[in-house]
Design a protein around this motif. Structure first.
Motif, PDB file in Angstrom:
ATOM      1  N   TYR A  75       0.839  -1.195   0.000  1.00  0.00           N
ATOM      2  CA  TYR A  75       0.000   0.000   0.000  1.00  0.00           C
ATOM      3  C   TYR A  75       0.878   1.252   0.000  1.00  0.00           C
ATOM      4  O   TYR A  75       0.650   2.188  -0.774  1.00  0.00           O
ATOM      5  N   MET A  76       1.896   1.277   0.860  1.00  0.00           N
ATOM      6  CA  MET A  76       2.780   2.438   0.944  1.00  0.00           C
ATOM      7  C   MET A  76       3.582   2.608  -0.353  1.00  0.00           C
ATOM      8  O   MET A  76       3.756   3.729  -0.835  1.00  0.00           O
ATOM      9  N   ASP A  77       4.066   1.493  -0.923  1.00  0.00           N
ATOM     10  CA  ASP A  77       4.785   1.584  -2.194  1.00  0.00           C
ATOM     11  C   ASP A  77       3.894   2.165  -3.282  1.00  0.00           C
ATOM     12  O   ASP A  77       4.329   3.032  -4.051  1.00  0.00           O
ATOM     13  N   SER A  78       2.667   1.698  -3.343  1.00  0.00           N
ATOM     14  CA  SER A  78       1.723   2.205  -4.341  1.00  0.00           C
ATOM     15  C   SER A  78       1.432   3.670  -4.123  1.00  0.00           C
ATOM     16  O   SER A  78       1.428   4.472  -5.064  1.00  0.00           O
ATOM     17  N   TRP A  79       1.208   4.048  -2.880  1.00  0.00           N
ATOM     18  CA  TRP A  79       0.901   5.438  -2.561  1.00  0.00           C
ATOM     19  C   TRP A  79       2.077   6.339  -2.931  1.00  0.00           C
ATOM     20  O   TRP A  79       1.884   7.415  -3.511  1.00  0.00           O
ATOM     21  N   ASN A  80       3.297   5.893  -2.631  1.00  0.00           N
ATOM     22  CA  ASN A  80       4.478   6.685  -2.970  1.00  0.00           C
ATOM     23  C   ASN A  80       4.633   6.832  -4.486  1.00  0.00           C
ATOM     24  O   ASN A  80       4.974   7.915  -4.968  1.00  0.00           O
ATOM     25  N   THR A  81       4.378   5.766  -5.227  1.00  0.00           N
ATOM     26  CA  THR A  81       4.472   5.827  -6.689  1.00  0.00           C
ATOM     27  C   THR A  81       3.463   6.819  -7.256  1.00  0.00           C
ATOM     28  O   THR A  81       3.804   7.653  -8.102  1.00  0.00           O
ATOM     29  N   VAL A  82       2.240   6.735  -6.791  1.00  0.00           N
ATOM     30  CA  VAL A  82       1.200   7.653  -7.267  1.00  0.00           C
ATOM     31  C   VAL A  82       1.536   9.090  -6.870  1.00  0.00           C
ATOM     32  O   VAL A  82       1.386  10.016  -7.675  1.00  0.00           O
ATOM     33  N   SER A  83       2.022   9.294  -5.664  1.00  0.00           N
ATOM     34  CA  SER A  83       2.374  10.639  -5.204  1.00  0.00           C
ATOM     35  C   SER A  83       3.491  11.242  -6.043  1.00  0.00           C
ATOM     36  O   SER A  83       3.431  12.416  -6.415  1.00  0.00           O
ATOM     37  N   ARG A  84       4.518  10.444  -6.340  1.00  0.00           N
ATOM     38  CA  ARG A  84       5.621  10.943  -7.173  1.00  0.00           C
ATOM     39  C   ARG A  84       5.116  11.313  -8.570  1.00  0.00           C
ATOM     40  O   ARG A  84       5.488  12.355  -9.115  1.00  0.00           O
ATOM     41  N   ALA A  85       4.272  10.463  -9.150  1.00  0.00           N
ATOM     42  CA  ALA A  85       3.739  10.743 -10.482  1.00  0.00           C
ATOM     43  C   ALA A  85       2.880  12.002 -10.457  1.00  0.00           C
ATOM     44  O   ALA A  85       2.967  12.848 -11.364  1.00  0.00           O
ATOM     45  N   TYR A  86       2.063  12.158  -9.438  1.00  0.00           N
ATOM     46  CA  TYR A  86       1.195  13.330  -9.315  1.00  0.00           C
ATOM     47  C   TYR A  86       2.027  14.607  -9.165  1.00  0.00           C
ATOM     48  O   TYR A  86       1.775  15.613  -9.842  1.00  0.00           O
ATOM     49  N   ASN A  87       3.032  14.564  -8.283  1.00  0.00           N
ATOM     50  CA  ASN A  87       3.881  15.742  -8.080  1.00  0.00           C
ATOM     51  C   ASN A  87       4.666  16.088  -9.337  1.00  0.00           C
ATOM     52  O   ASN A  87       4.826  17.261  -9.675  1.00  0.00           O
ATOM     53  N   SER A  88       5.129  15.082 -10.044  1.00  0.00           N
ATOM     54  CA  SER A  88       5.844  15.309 -11.294  1.00  0.00           C
ATOM     55  C   SER A  88       4.934  15.986 -12.316  1.00  0.00           C
ATOM     56  O   SER A  88       5.341  16.930 -13.002  1.00  0.00           O
TER      57      SER A  88
END
Length: 97
Positions: A75-88
């Motif tokens: 869950y945390m890995d997925s959340w971090n991936t989505v957050s990085r993509a969103y911020n980018s």
């Protein structure tokens, strides 16, 4: 007795009780970050509990503990991936404005 709620919104130098917009904005940002972290933890807990705990009891057995740990990691890995993509994406859109 003063409640303490909102007591940090005064000016830094005691200059007549004027509000410091920068200080207020920083406090709002911190409160939003805390609320987001609490929501993330709550959602992760709910999702992993439903997935991993078949029959709630007084303790978790070994397989439930492993399932919870793996679920929370994913869950945390997925959340971090989505957050990085969103911020980018936000940074790209801001650069194009």
């Amino acid at each position: 007795m003063e409640s303490g709620f909102g007591s940090d919104f005064g000016s830094g130098g005691g200059g007549g009780g004027k509000l410091d917009p920068g200080l207020i904005m920083e406090q709002v940002k911190v409160q939003i970050a805390v609320a987001n972290a609490q929501e993330l933890l709550q959602r992760m807990t709910d999702k992993c509990f439903r997935k991993c705990i078949g029959k709630p009891g007084g303790a978790l057995d070994n397989s439930e503990q492993k399932c919870i740990a793996m679920c929370m990691d994913r869950y945390m890995d997925s959340w971090n991936t989505v957050s990085r993509a969103y911020n980018s994406r936000l940074q790209r859109e801001r650069a194009n404005m």
